[in-house]
Structures are given as structure tokens and as C-alpha cells.
Design an enzyme around this catalytic site. Structure first.
Site, PDB file in Angstrom:
ATOM      1  N   SER A  15      13.791  -6.594  46.243  1.00  0.00           N
ATOM      2  CA  SER A  15      13.330  -6.966  44.911  1.00  0.00           C
ATOM      3  C   SER A  15      11.826  -7.287  44.912  1.00  0.00           C
ATOM      4  O   SER A  15      11.039  -6.463  45.354  1.00  0.00           O
ATOM      5  CB  SER A  15      14.170  -8.143  44.393  1.00  0.00           C
ATOM      6  OG  SER A  15      14.105  -8.235  42.996  1.00  0.00           O
ATOM      7  N   ASP A  39      32.926   9.465  37.394  1.00  0.00           N
ATOM      8  CA  ASP A  39      33.558   9.259  38.698  1.00  0.00           C
ATOM      9  C   ASP A  39      34.068  10.576  39.310  1.00  0.00           C
ATOM     10  O   ASP A  39      33.698  10.927  40.437  1.00  0.00           O
ATOM     11  CB  ASP A  39      34.655   8.180  38.558  1.00  0.00           C
ATOM     12  CG  ASP A  39      35.459   7.962  39.820  1.00  0.00           C
ATOM     13  OD1 ASP A  39      35.131   8.574  40.850  1.00  0.00           O
ATOM     14  OD2 ASP A  39      36.419   7.167  39.788  1.00  0.00           O
ATOM     15  N   ASP A  44      31.649  13.613  40.922  1.00  0.00           N
ATOM     16  CA  ASP A  44      31.016  13.624  42.244  1.00  0.00           C
ATOM     17  C   ASP A  44      31.955  14.161  43.331  1.00  0.00           C
ATOM     18  O   ASP A  44      31.623  14.176  44.505  1.00  0.00           O
ATOM     19  CB  ASP A  44      30.487  12.228  42.605  1.00  0.00           C
ATOM     20  CG  ASP A  44      31.581  11.165  42.610  1.00  0.00           C
ATOM     21  OD1 ASP A  44      32.734  11.492  42.936  1.00  0.00           O
ATOM     22  OD2 ASP A  44      31.281   9.998  42.278  1.00  0.00           O
ATOM     23  N   ASP A  96      37.352   7.708  42.893  1.00  0.00           N
ATOM     24  CA  ASP A  96      37.448   6.509  43.728  1.00  0.00           C
ATOM     25  C   ASP A  96      36.882   5.288  42.998  1.00  0.00           C
ATOM     26  O   ASP A  96      36.543   4.288  43.609  1.00  0.00           O
ATOM     27  CB  ASP A  96      36.702   6.728  45.055  1.00  0.00           C
ATOM     28  CG  ASP A  96      35.249   7.148  44.832  1.00  0.00           C
ATOM     29  OD1 ASP A  96      34.853   7.354  43.650  1.00  0.00           O
ATOM     30  OD2 ASP A  96      34.502   7.282  45.812  1.00  0.00           O
ATOM     31  N   ASP A 148      21.850  -0.454  39.731  1.00  0.00           N
ATOM     32  CA  ASP A 148      21.023  -1.659  39.602  1.00  0.00           C
ATOM     33  C   ASP A 148      20.630  -1.851  38.140  1.00  0.00           C
ATOM     34  O   ASP A 148      19.932  -1.010  37.567  1.00  0.00           O
ATOM     35  CB  ASP A 148      19.781  -1.515  40.488  1.00  0.00           C
ATOM     36  CG  ASP A 148      18.998  -2.814  40.631  1.00  0.00           C
ATOM     37  OD1 ASP A 148      19.051  -3.663  39.719  1.00  0.00           O
ATOM     38  OD2 ASP A 148      18.310  -2.972  41.659  1.00  0.00           O
ATOM     39  N   HIS A 183      21.975  -5.050  42.110  1.00  0.00           N
ATOM     40  CA  HIS A 183      20.641  -5.430  42.540  1.00  0.00           C
ATOM     41  C   HIS A 183      20.661  -6.076  43.935  1.00  0.00           C
ATOM     42  O   HIS A 183      21.128  -7.198  44.087  1.00  0.00           O
ATOM     43  CB  HIS A 183      20.004  -6.374  41.524  1.00  0.00           C
ATOM     44  CG  HIS A 183      18.560  -6.640  41.802  1.00  0.00           C
ATOM     45  ND1 HIS A 183      17.630  -5.631  41.889  1.00  0.00           N
ATOM     46  CD2 HIS A 183      17.889  -7.786  42.061  1.00  0.00           C
ATOM     47  CE1 HIS A 183      16.450  -6.160  42.167  1.00  0.00           C
ATOM     48  NE2 HIS A 183      16.579  -7.458  42.278  1.00  0.00           N
TER      49      HIS A 183
HETATM   50 CA   LIG Z   1      33.628   9.135  42.492  1.00  0.00          CA
END
Ligand SMILES: [Ca+2]
Ligand SMILES: *[C@@H]1O[C@H](CO)[C@@H](O)[C@H](O)[C@H]1NC(C)=O
Ligand SMILES: *[C@@H]1O[C@H](CO)[C@@H](O)[C@H](O)[C@H]1NC(C)=O
Ligand SMILES: *[C@@H]1O[C@H](CO)[C@@H](O)[C@H](O)[C@H]1NC(C)=O
Ligand SMILES: *[C@@H]1O[C@H](CO)[C@@H](O)[C@H](O)[C@H]1NC(C)=O
Ligand SMILES: *[C@@H]1O[C@H](CO)[C@@H](O)[C@H](O)[C@H]1NC(C)=O
Ligand SMILES: *[C@@H]1O[C@H](CO)[C@@H](O)[C@H](O)[C@H]1NC(C)=O
Ligand SMILES: *[C@@H]1O[C@H](CO)[C@@H](O)[C@H](O)[C@H]1NC(C)=O
Length: 533
Positions: free
Chosen positions: A188, A257, A260, A264, A395, A435
Site C-alpha cells: 500500500s 467466474d 476463466d 470455483d 482490490d 487490499h
Molecule cells: Ca473461476
């Protein structure tokens, strides 16, 4: 300082430098430093604790279960009317002949004893500075009409503390070769401090591990303010109640989800997701779990880049799947304090009138010269320096894209000079991490700065090696010239070391991504780092 100068310094001070953790030792070590004052010296026994209590606002709790070490506090006068403090943990018999500095968070001022404590377990002599003021992370009021303190915060306190720490450590341990390697690890604002230090003083560190750096100071603050202003007042039809973001994030997960390659509950490739924003539109008059067209415009703004006058890129939006409601409870002082206290020095400045022009003005002033926007990192590369950078892909505080942008700017600066970034600067996105730390489902823990695990003092219990621990990876790269092709992040059950590992997954060198191949998705062998094209 050259090697021979270091050696001469050692000879001169050898008589007093016999590693006695006493006030006398450090008074003598600082005798010729007019600007330095010794605050305290305390011998901490094995498994002891150390801290400064409630007076240290960002770190009001003690570092515990420490190795036997010497805790030292030093004050340095940085101008006629400013000064900063730094703290040192100097391990007794377990010193590994190395130095590691760590950093801060937000606008916070306070010595980061907890991270110093974690890193002292590796054997490092560790250092952190309060950067010249005491405050919590979201409080920037201390900067009002205090240009010297702002410079301390921007870069001066870190550098001065690094230089004097190295000298103290060299003389305290009185080892003929001095410090073998110097490192930095933080997240950060700590990430910004590390990058700024190697930009201004490439010689300071041999390796740095930086996470989610708050590097682009005026733009980050401006974008944070702008985001809040855009969503308020609550009476505005385009206002999105922070509570609605759980619905929004759920829809993003639902759509992104699987895209990709593996369902999961983790959006591993937010940049590769085709997202149908309109799926969130209300179909009737009930708008508690859906968005109106006006609210949808707000959503588009939050999840896309801020582009302004002349098509200039100002700041990235958050990634798909990130809960932007985190900052939306009100207008964050992380944005408004910067304009009021660092830029305009005016408590009456009406931040609700903020526009891109104010950000351009903030850029011109660049308070404290803090912004780490020097993209030519070749001086650091040429002295053999290594950078391990990581950023959570979800983030909400410092958008992931700001690290991607920084990486690309460095690439654009150095590739024309024939420099391959992989030779000294490797960047890892950590899917679903927020973050600096934390994910409900995804493996995120790599033992970095500002990451902590219940029941662990440091490193990755059971996996204390350069594949799983970013600090050990950095040391291996610097000291054995073996660069990490991947890191393995770990998710412990309930983020508790004693409950065992839930899942592990490789993190890949950007722009490669971990792709699921086959088998148990919770073990790293089921994944491969792949190029997207
Ligand atoms: Ca996934
Ligand atoms: C170390 O100190 C903690 C308290 O901070 C205590 O609970 C623990 O028993 C101690 N461990 C040993 C080995 O002394
Ligand atoms: C924290 O450490 C300080 C300094 O070593 C000590 O005085 C204080 O008692 C400790 N506080 C707690 C809560 O352990
Ligand atoms: C230090 O002195 C300068 C010059 O008088 C003044 O502008 C500033 O407010 C003072 N304080 C700090 C912390 O910079
Ligand atoms: C506010 O003070 C800073 C120094 O702290 C100075 O650089 C800046 O120009 C001042 N801003 C204005 C609007 O005068
Ligand atoms: C709106 O929808 C929510 C969730 O489906 C439901 O709990 C609530 O009763 C509905 N409100 C109205 C006024 O229909
Ligand atoms: C700010 O830092 C830059 C390097 O990034 C340097 O060239 C410049 O002189 C510094 N300005 C001030 C006022 O310290
Ligand atoms: C993990 O935390 C959840 C929620 O607090 C709890 O229900 C569960 O029992 C915990 N698991 C273990 C192994 O302690």
C-alpha cells in the site's frame, strides 16, 4: 559509502561495537550525528513483546513472540521545524547479516513494529519509520501548512532512516564485511515508499517486495474523491447504496467466474471477462436487488477507467468482481484530505466542487514529491536490484489496474532501451485478493508485508521456502540469481495456520496467468502458468 570506507568506520568503532544492547552503546554510535537523538534502547528477551501502546495510533498493539533482540528508537531532525522517528529490531544471536526495511499504510504515521517483528524472525535487522507524524491511515489533517512534514512523509524519512540504520547496524554488529544484503518489504503506502526509495536512491536496496503500491499519489487521491462524489448525495437517483454491492458482486461472479475456465467462486481473470452490465437492470419497480438505468451509469464509471480531457487516462476503475461498496459508505477522507491539507492548505476548500482541473493542479504541486512516477527503473536494475511486485486482483481500495498501468509504463520506458523487465521486475496478480491481504475463497497468503496469519509468527508454516514465501523468493533472486517463474499462494482454513492448508495455487509472472489443467483444483499441480496468446 565504499567498501573501504565501511571497513575504516568499523575499525574506528570496533572497540565500542560489541553488540551490547544498552543506551551507552547507541549513544556512542550516534555521537557524531548532530541531527540524531536516541529515544530508547530496550533488550527484548526470546518470545518477548515490544510496542509503544496506544500512542502509536496505526499500530497500537505490540509485536509479540519476538526472537531475542534489541529494540531501538531514534529521532532525526529533518529541518528547522520537523523530525521523524524510526525504530530498529536488532536480533541477538540470530542475525542473518541482512537488513530489511518496511513501510506504512495510507496517511498513517507510526512505526510498524508488527511487520518489523514478523521479519525479524527470518533473522533480519528490521527498520520502520513513523514518517514524521502520528496519525491513523485515513487522516491527512497533519499535512496542513506542514510542508516539511509532507516531505518527510513523501520520501525523506524513509531515506534518512535507511541510511542511518545501515550505519548503526554495521557498527553495532561489528562484522568485518558489514551488511550482506539490504531489502524492503511492504504494501500500500508501504509499496509507494519502496518504489520511491529505489527511484530516488537506487543504491538503498538489493531487492524489494512491494504490494498494491499507492504510487500515483495525486491520481489515487483524486480518483478516490471523485468516486465518492459521483455516488453522492444519497438523494441523487444515480446513488448506489453500499449494501447493493453484494448483489452486484454476486452477479459479476456468476458471469465472470466460469469464463476463466473453472467454476470455483473466484474471478481469476477479471480483464478477460465479458460482462453484461444490463443483467443487473430492474425489470419491475422493485429496486432492492437490482439497478435502475441511472444507477447503472454509476456502475459503468466505477468499473471502467477514468478518462478525461483530451482522452487522458486519469486512473483505472476497479476490476470486475471487486466489491466497490467498500469505500462507498461515505466520501473517503483518503481523497478529500489530500486536496484540503496537502494541495490547497485550506480547511475551507470545498472538495464537493472537485474536478479534473484540481487533480492537474495537485499533479503540479505533487506534495512532498511523493508520487512514485519515475518509470525509468534502469538505475535500480543496473545496480543488480530486483523487484517482486504483487497486487490483489479484487482490490477495492487501490484499484488493481494502477499496478498494471505502472508495469506497462515501466515496460514502455525500458523495452526501447533493450531491457527485459523479467530480468529484474516481476509482477504477480493474486486472484480474488483484496487490499494487501485476504480472500474468502482464493489462495492469497505469500508472507508479504501487511499479511498476517492467525497462529503464525512469519513465513508460510509448513512451506518455508522460496516458492511459497515472497521474502525467501526475493532473497533467492538477489543472492542466488534464481528468478521466480511463479509463486504459490496458500489459503489456510479460516486463515489460521493451525487449521491446515485449504488450497494452494500458482501465481504467475504477469502477463501470464494460472490456468486450470485437470485434477484437484486445490493443489498447485493442477495448474499451469500460461501465456494468453
Ligand atoms: Ca473461476
Ligand atoms: C510465548 O509468549 C506467549 C505470550 O505472548 C505465551 O503464550 C507462550 O506460551 C510463550 N511461549 C513460550 C515457548 O514460552
Ligand atoms: C507493549 O510493549 C511495551 C514496551 O515493551 C510494554 O511496556 C507494554 O507493557 C506492552 N504492552 C502489552 C499490552 O503487552
Ligand atoms: C516550518 O517552517 C516553515 C517556514 O517557516 C513553515 O512554512 C512550516 O509551516 C513549518 N512547519 C512544518 C512542519 O513544515
Ligand atoms: C500548499 O502548501 C504546499 C507546501 O506544503 C505548497 O507546495 C503548495 O503550493 C500550497 N498550495 C497552495 C495552493 O498554495
Ligand atoms: C422487493 O424484492 C425483495 C427481494 O426480492 C423482496 O424481499 C421485497 O419484499 C420486495 N419489495 C416490494 C415492495 O415488492
Ligand atoms: C522531486 O523528485 C524528482 C525525481 O523524481 C527530482 O528530479 C526533483 O528534483 C524533486 N523535486 C524536489 C522539489 O525535491
Ligand atoms: C471456520 O470458521 C467457521 C465460521 O466461523 C466455523 O463455522 C468453522 O467451524 C471454522 N472451521 C474450523 C476448522 O475451525
Amino acid at each position: 559509502m565504499s567498501r573501504s570506507q565501511v571497513a575504516l568506520g568499523l575499525l574506528a568503532s570496533a572497540a565500542l561495537a560489541n553488540a551490547q544492547c544498552t543506551t551507552e552503546t547507541f549513544t556512542a554510535l550516534l555521537a557524531d550525528k548532530a541531527e540524531a537523538t536516541l529515544n530508547f534502547v530496550e533488550a527484548v528477551p526470546q518470545n518477548g513483546s515490544f510496542g509503544q501502546g496506544q500512542g502509536n495510533i496505526p499500530f497500537p498493539f505490540n509485536a509479540t513472540r519476538l526472537p531475542a533482540l534489541c529494540a531501538v528508537g531514534v529521532n532525526i531532525k529533518s529541518s528547522e521545524n520537523s523530525s521523524y522517528n524510526f525504530g530498529l529490531f536488532l536480533p541477538d544471536s540470530t542475525w542473518n547479516e541482512r537488513f530489511l526495511a518496511t513501510g506504512n499504510g495510507g496517511y498513517g504515521g507510526g512505526i510498524n513494529w508488527p511487520d518489523m517483528g514478523a521479519f525479524s524472525h527470518y533473522g533480519f535487522a528490521t527498520m520502520s519509520t513513523d514518517t514524521g507524524h502520528i496519525s491513523n491511515a485515513v487522516d491527512g489533517t497533519w499535512a496542513l501548512n506542514a510542508p516539511e512534514t509532507v516531505i518527510d512523509w513523501g520520501h525523506r524519512a524513509m531515506h534518512g532512516s535507511v541510511v542511518l540504520s545501515k550505519e548503526i547496524i554495521t557498527n553495532y554488529y561489528a562484522i568485518a564485511d558489514g551488511i550482506k544484503y539490504s531489502y524492503y518489504a511492504s504494501c500500500s503506502t508501504g509499496g509507494r515508499q519502496g518504489l520511491r526509495e529505489i527511484q530516488l536512491h537506487p543504491e538503498s536496496f538489493d531487492g524489494i517486495s512491494v504490494g498494491a503500491p499507492a504510487w500515483w499519489t495525486p491520481h489515487l487521491a483524486g480518483a478516490t474523491l471523485w468516486q465518492g462524489l459521483y455516488n453522492y448525495p444519497e438523494s441523487d437517483p444515480k446513488h448506489i447504496n453500499p449494501a447493493l454491492f453484494s448483489t452486484i458482486t454476486a452477479e459479476m461472479k456468476r458471469q465472470c467466474d466460469p469464463q476463466d475456465g473453472l467454476v470455483d467462486n473466484i474471478v481469476s481473470d477479471p480483464y478477460g471477462c465479458n460482462f453484461d452490465f444490463e443483467a443487473l437492470l430492474c425489470t419491475g419497480s422493485n429496486s432492492t436487488t437490482c439497478l435502475t438505468p441511472a444507477q447503472l451509469t454509476t456502475l459503468y464509471k466505477f468499473y471502467n477507467n477514468w478518462i478525461d480531457t483530451n482522452q487522458e487516462f486519469v486512473f483505472p476503475g476497479v476490476t470486475l468482481g471487486t466489491d466497490a461498496g467498500f469505500l462507498m459508505g461515505s466520501i473517503s477522507t483518503l481523497g478529500s484530505d489530500f486536496l484540503q491539507y496537502f494541495v490547497y492548505n485550506d480547511t475551507e476548500y470545498d472538495f464537493t466542487k472537485f474536478t479534473y482541473k484540481d487533480l492537474q493542479f495537485a499533479d503540479e504541486i505533487n506534495p512532498g514529491n511523493a508520487s512514485a512516477h519515475d518509470f525509468d527503473l534502469s538505475p535500480f536494475m543496473k545496480r543488480g536490484g530486483k523487484i517482486l511486485k504483487y497486487h490483489g486482483a479484487a482490490d477495492s481500495l487501490i484499484p488493481t489496474g494502477s499496478s498494471v498501468y505502472f508495469y506497462k509504463k515501466v515496460l514502455q520506458t525500458l523495452r526501447p532501451k533493450g531491457i527485459d523487465l523479467d530480468d529484474f521486475y516481476r509482477f504477480f496478480l493474486i486472484p480474488d485478493m483484496g487490499h494487501c491481504s485476504g480472500s474468502v475463497t482464493g489462495p492469497w497468503y505469500i508472507a508479504a508485508g501487511s499479511q498476517s496469519l492467525t497462529g503464525a509468527t512469519h513465513s508460510v508454516p509448513g512451506y518455508e521456502d522460496a516458492e511459497h514465501d515472497v521474502i525467501l523468493a526475493m532473497m533467492k533472486w538477489v543472492e542466488a540469481d534464481e528468478a521466480p517463474d511463479r509463486l504459490i499462494a496458500t489459503k489456510f482454513v479460516n486463515d489460521s495456520a493451525t487449521l491446515g492448508v485449504q488450497s494452494q495455487r500458482p501465481l504467475c509472472v504477469y502477463p501470464k496467468q494460472a490456468k486450470y489443467i485437470s485434477g484437484d483444483p486445490n493443489v498447485p499441480e493442477s495448474w499451469e502458468c500460461k501465456s494468453l496468446y
